[in-house]
Design a protein around this motif. Structure first.
Motif, PDB file in Angstrom:
ATOM      1  N   THR A   1       0.825  -1.203   0.000  1.00 53.97           N
ATOM      2  CA  THR A   1       0.000   0.000   0.000  1.00 53.97           C
ATOM      3  C   THR A   1       0.860   1.255   0.000  1.00 53.97           C
ATOM      4  O   THR A   1       0.614   2.206  -0.755  1.00 53.97           O
TER       5      THR A   1
ATOM      6  N   ARG B   1       2.550   1.634  -3.514  1.00 53.85           N
ATOM      7  CA  ARG B   1       1.628   2.112  -4.551  1.00 53.85           C
ATOM      8  C   ARG B   1       1.218   3.563  -4.301  1.00 53.85           C
ATOM      9  O   ARG B   1       1.154   4.373  -5.238  1.00 53.85           O
ATOM     10  N   SER B   2       0.944   3.891  -3.037  1.00 53.26           N
ATOM     11  CA  SER B   2       0.523   5.255  -2.708  1.00 53.26           C
ATOM     12  C   SER B   2       1.638   6.245  -2.980  1.00 53.26           C
ATOM     13  O   SER B   2       1.405   7.320  -3.545  1.00 53.26           O
TER      14      SER B   2
ATOM     15  N   ASN C   1      -5.223   3.065   0.213  1.00 50.62           N
ATOM     16  CA  ASN C   1      -6.143   2.246  -0.570  1.00 50.62           C
ATOM     17  C   ASN C   1      -7.539   2.381   0.020  1.00 50.62           C
ATOM     18  O   ASN C   1      -7.796   3.305   0.789  1.00 50.62           O
TER      19      ASN C   1
END
Length: 211
Positions: A57, A60-61, A176
């Motif tokens: 997470t 990706r963030s 997310n």
């Protein structure tokens, strides 16, 4: 004779012991030990899974936030004026204007907004002076968490912090659908702005361009 009886007795005892099997107490102890071991293993697996999910997470963030910051920097770098951020029914907005490249072209107005209800950051553009010819909203980042009424845009006026140019502070708290992953704050400088920016009022028809 005695020796034979002794050996015979021991053989009988050994046979009885071999046939005696596992008692209930021993079985319960074995099950208990195995259960404890299984609980430890499962707990470790759950912890590893959570840590792995959190790491994914964050990765990706962070990537998404970095891309937004790069886009934002390219858009605002040569701006000559930044409007004060404000909220409307459609979200929280900020606009800035980039001067025309030459006499044959017009200045470009760029607008960014954050929509708390859908947790998205979007942008669009239109020629300066137009009020209804903006491009469609382009979503730049999803799953952006709401961190307060003035979030995510904050104007830093020219001259107030020792800078002769306007700056826009952008804070993004992304993740997310269920958890936060990356919180990043960066100041962007409008290189063509000055302390005189906004003295003529709001630019880029902001009032009519905020739905």
């Amino acid at each position: 004779m005695t020796s034979d009886r002794t050996r015979s007795g021991r053989s009988a005892q050994d046979q009885d012991f071999a046939e005696s099997g596992v008692t209930m107490v021993e079985l319960m102890i074995t099950i208990l030990v195995f259960s404890i071991f299984l609980a430890v293993v499962l707990s470790s697996l759950v912890g590893i899974t959570k840590a792995s999910t959190q790491a994914q997470t964050i990765a990706r963030s962070s990537t998404g936030v970095l891309i937004v910051f790069q886009n934002f920097d390219r858009a605002i770098r040569y701006a000559d004026v930044i409007n004060a951020p404000a909220a409307a029914a459609g979200g929280r907005y900020v606009e800035f204007r980039v001067p025309a490249k030459d006499v044959a072209s017009v200045a470009t107005c760029t607008q960014w907004r954050y929509v708390p209800s859908t947790k998205v950051i979007q942008s669009r553009q239109w020629p300066d002076g137009a009020t209804g010819s903006a491009t469609a909203w382009a979503t730049k980042l999803t799953f952006v968490f709401d961190d307060g009424a003035n979030y995510p845009f904050a104007l830093i006026p020219a001259g107030g912090t020792g800078s002769t140019m306007q700056q826009l502070k952008l804070t993004i708290d992304a993740g997310n659908a269920s958890q936060k992953g990356a919180l990043v704050t960066t100041n962007f400088v409008a290189r063509n702005s000055s302390a005189a920016s906004n003295t003529a009022g709001v630019i880029c028809s902001a009032g009519s361009m905020r739905p």
